[in-house]
Design a protein around this motif. Structure first.
Motif, PDB file in Angstrom:
ATOM      1  N   SER A  27       0.831  -1.206   0.000  1.00 42.19           N
ATOM      2  CA  SER A  27       0.000   0.000   0.000  1.00 42.19           C
ATOM      3  C   SER A  27       0.866   1.256   0.000  1.00 42.19           C
ATOM      4  O   SER A  27       0.564   2.242  -0.679  1.00 42.19           O
ATOM      5  N   ASP A  94      -6.088  -8.631 -12.720  1.00 43.66           N
ATOM      6  CA  ASP A  94      -5.820  -7.474 -11.855  1.00 43.66           C
ATOM      7  C   ASP A  94      -4.749  -6.565 -12.442  1.00 43.66           C
ATOM      8  O   ASP A  94      -4.062  -5.857 -11.726  1.00 43.66           O
ATOM      9  N   TRP A 147      -0.651  -3.035 -11.524  1.00 45.61           N
ATOM     10  CA  TRP A 147      -1.351  -3.480 -10.319  1.00 45.61           C
ATOM     11  C   TRP A 147      -1.869  -2.280  -9.527  1.00 45.61           C
ATOM     12  O   TRP A 147      -3.005  -2.263  -9.067  1.00 45.61           O
ATOM     13  N   GLU A 151      -5.822  -1.142  -8.647  1.00 45.75           N
ATOM     14  CA  GLU A 151      -6.322  -0.954  -7.290  1.00 45.75           C
ATOM     15  C   GLU A 151      -6.959   0.421  -7.101  1.00 45.75           C
ATOM     16  O   GLU A 151      -7.950   0.560  -6.394  1.00 45.75           O
ATOM     17  N   ARG A 152      -6.399   1.422  -7.756  1.00 45.21           N
ATOM     18  CA  ARG A 152      -6.827   2.791  -7.479  1.00 45.21           C
ATOM     19  C   ARG A 152      -7.922   3.284  -8.416  1.00 45.21           C
ATOM     20  O   ARG A 152      -8.603   4.254  -8.101  1.00 45.21           O
TER      21      ARG A 152
END
Length: 761
Positions: A27, A94, A147, A151-152
């Motif tokens: 993160s 992903d 990736w 995620e964002r």
């Protein structure tokens, strides 16, 4: 064996610990991997299109043609085509397609090259945004950023980034720009076959460019269609239809039409005077009319090039004053004279094209087409106060001539008489009101203004003629031509005068009598026409109008060299007529039945007809051999009967005495087939001539060079006397009648002249 087992356990432990450590720090790591500002939509290019949406130019940004669109409005088959071409498991992974990656690695180890790349659309977005500064070693970072982006941001965000950044040939970027470049439509309008083609091209944009290799582009499109079918996104029937669809793309990737016009539109856009609708500037230009106009001018240049015509320009205004065609230089190459210039805005001498506005002023004063003008030589003042003496194009004086014939035949001497009657100051004020910026003052221009003594642009001239046509139709308001001077008549008077002027300019019968075969058939019906030829044959002009359209054409040499006797009527009038015919009606509309006939007073102002004597312009008398119908403003019909025709013959007013005498002498010589030998050895005054009426400007000193011949050659050793007083070779006349005498030895000659003051000068 046990040792290998322990080693594998340790490896698994270290891998697990490493993965756990990576996951715990991911993160924090991912937050620093992406600069989301880089994903902001880049500046879009601007497309300038004609009235029907045909592109005139793609105005690029940073050398690229691009336009950002939302994918929400795209048909499903468009997005399906991109997924089939690049990433069919896009919604399942992903950011890294592990199946494709393993397959690619396996093929690399066994076959030395994979059948396709393993990069996902997400990875390609990263590459398009960040580039690959480290070559192949950028790949690991690319995967990490993919990736992080997954995620964002949503899949929709990523897919929209891709379709808007994907590259095409000729520096075209993104689906919307590619759709416009190849098919002339928005991406939301793409057919299935077109979408498959555009989805497949980014694999190798230049090699697969259908303009370069249609066969390769077709094969790639068909591959994308087959993949869509295997994905279940396409049934067999639609697949067959799409595979059979021909690829029809635009001829050019970078349209470049009406270059100077587009430059002006872009300048207006930057200044806030034009707006863009989703990156598109919609103009009034008609691309087909533009092409026709360019072709007409080009053919005329080819015919007249050996006579000094090296370029041409033309502008067409539509019913609302909009620009329908704008040919700034018919020959626009860098090696063509003036090819890179906007010749429509170059200041040139207009020749006789300003005459109608002088006649309009004359008619505003209560005169009309039946008014008789003096088509005789009459020396007048020009720039610097010197006298000049104009002549008609053919060198012939016609004496008394009605205004209709004078204007339709473009007689210079009669136009000078009209200018004298209305006054130079009034003419210049009117031309200024019409937007001709080359006007300065009466002292600068003098009476020569009526013959084109100021510089104008074709754009200014077109708007001036449109103003005349609007007033003739009763459509103008007080602000149309800027005329705010109540002393020049109210709007009704100006409209009536414009109607009379326009009717003369549309009078094909009178034009035909003056110039021979008329051009109505080429123009598609009755039309207004005025031509102009500047001094020294440096400029050839034509201005035409009909059915709300206005056309102005110029031919010449941009460097100002004279042409070999090329006149406006010879070259510019036919070209303008052909352009007007295309502008005023589609090619499949037949010509009207009134071609070749004089137009009726169709305009928006009521006129009356009355019979007049063709010579005097007055009501026919008992001795007049014939009469003709003429138009008048209501209440201005002739109230005097012609007294020029008498039972004993024609009796002209005294002001035609010199002209009549000269005409009679010329006829006598022609009848006797003799030449004037006697008197060649005598002394003769050639400037001023006996019987001359000289017009002078009271605002400046007028100088007349006194000239005489002896034995047919200019003489020296002369003594000059005016009204009994000795003068030099330069005489500064005053108003009134004067007796000029010259002596040389025992010979003497004299001349009687009258000097008048130019009104309004």
């Amino acid at each position: 064996m046990k040792r290998l087992g322990r080693w594998l356990k340790r490896l698994a432990l270290w891998v697990g610990l490493g993965w756990l450590s990576f996951a715990m720090s991911w993160s924090t790591l991912s937050a620093g991997l992406l600069d989301m500002a880089k994903f902001t939509a880049p500046r879009a290019s601007t497309t300038i299109v004609d009235r029907d949406g045909a592109p005139l130019r793609f105005h690029r940004v940073d050398g690229k043609h691009r336009r950002w669109i939302s994918i929400d409005g795209l048909p499903a088959h468009v997005l399906d085509a991109f997924l089939a071409a690049e990433d069919r498991r896009f919604y399942e992974h992903d950011g890294v397609d592990r199946v494709a990656t393993v397959r690619a690695v396996a093929f690399t180890l066994t076959e030395n090259s994979p059948p396709s790349g393993a990069s996902t659309i997400t990875q390609q977005v990263i590459k398009l945004v960040y580039g690959r500064p480290h070559g192949r070693w950028s790949k690991p970072l690319e995967i990490l950023r993919a990736w992080a982006l997954e995620e964002r941001r949503s899949k929709r965000f990523i897919l929209e980034q891709y379709v808007n950044r994907v590259p095409y040939a000729n520096e075209v970027e993104g689906l919307e720009a590619a759709s416009e470049s190849y098919f002339g439509k928005t991406a939301s309008e793409l057919t299935l076959a077109e979408a498959a083609l555009l989805a497949g091209l980014p694999q190798a944009p230049s090699r697969l460019d259908p303009r370069r290799d249609l066969e390769a582009a077709t094969a790639r499109r068909n591959t994308v269609l087959d993949r869509m079918a295997r994905m279940g996104r396409l049934d067999a029937s639609r697949l067959v239809d799409a595979l059979a669809s021909p690829i029809l793309v635009r001829d050019t990737a970078r349209p470049w039409r009406a270059a100077r016009f587009v430059d002006h539109e872009l300048d207006a856009f930057r200044a806030g005077r034009r707006t863009a609708d989703h990156g598109v500037i919609h103009t009034t230009l008609d691309a087909q009319l533009q092409s026709h106009t360019e072709a007409v001018l080009g053919r005329a240049i080819e015919v007249f090039e050996d006579r000094g015509v090296h370029n041409a320009a033309a502008i067409v205004l539509g019913p609302e004053g909009e620009v329908r065609a704008y040919v700034a230089a018919a020959r626009s190459g860098s090696d063509a004279p003036g090819g890179q210039l906007d010749l429509l805005r170059a200041r040139r001498q207009p020749g006789s094209t300003l005459k109608p506005f002088v006649y309009q002023l004359l008619f505003e004063s209560g005169e009309g087409p039946a008014t008789v003008l003096d088509d005789v030589r009459l020396p007048m003042t020009s720039m610097g106060g010197a006298l000049f003496e104009a002549e008609n194009f053919d060198g012939v004086e016609r004496g008394p001539v009605r205004a209709r014939e004078a204007l339709a035949s473009s007689l210079n001497l009669a136009a000078l008489d009209a200018a004298r009657r209305v006054g130079v100051s009034s003419i210049l004020a009117r031309l200024t009101d019409l937007g001709l910026r080359g006007v300065r003052d009466a002292e600068t221009h003098g009476a020569a203004v009526v013959l084109g003594g100021i510089d104008v642009t074709a754009v200014e001239l077109a708007h001036a003629y449109r103003s005349l046509a609007l007033r003739a139709n009763g459509e103008a308001t007080d602000g149309v031509d800027g005329n705010r001077d109540a002393n020049r008549g109210n709007a009704s008077t100006r409209d009536t005068a414009a109607t009379l002027t326009a009717h003369v300019l549309r009078d094909g019968d009178t034009r035909r009598a003056a110039f021979g075969d008329d051009l109505e058939a080429q123009a598609g019906g009755a039309f207004g026409l005025k031509t102009g030829t500047s001094s020294g044959f440096r400029d050839a002009w034509a201005a035409t109008f009909a059915d709300g359209h206005t056309v102005v054409v110029w031919f010449g040499d941009p460097e100002g060299r004279p042409m070999a006797g090329v006149s406006g009527f010879e070259i510019a009038a036919p070209a303008a007529a052909r352009i007007l015919a295309t502008a005023r009606r589609p090619a499949d509309v037949p010509l009207p039945s009134d071609v070749g006939r004089s137009p009726a007073p169709q305009d928006g102002v009521a006129l009356t007809r009355a019979a007049v004597c063709p010579l005097s312009g007055l009501a026919p008398g008992p001795s007049c051999p014939q009469s003709t119908l003429e138009l008048f403003a209501p209440g201005h019909e002739p109230d005097h009967v012609c007294a020029w025709h008498t039972p004993a013959g024609v009796v002209l007013p005294p002001r035609y005495a010199r002209w009549s005498q000269a005409m009679g002498r010329a006829q006598e010589l022609a009848a006797n087939h003799t030449t004037e030998v006697e008197g060649r050895a005598s002394l003769r005054i050639v400037q001023p001539r006996n019987g001359d009426r000289l017009l002078t400007d009271p605002s400046r000193a007028t100088r007349i060079e006194l000239l005489a011949t002896f034995g047919g050659a200019f003489a020296d050793g002369l003594e000059w006397w005016v009204d009994g007083e000795r003068v030099g070779e330069d005489w500064f006349p005053t108003e009134g009648r004067h007796r000029v005498v010259v002596r040389r030895g025992g010979a003497q000659a004299e001349a009687e002249v009258e000097v008048e003051t130019l009104q309004g000068g």
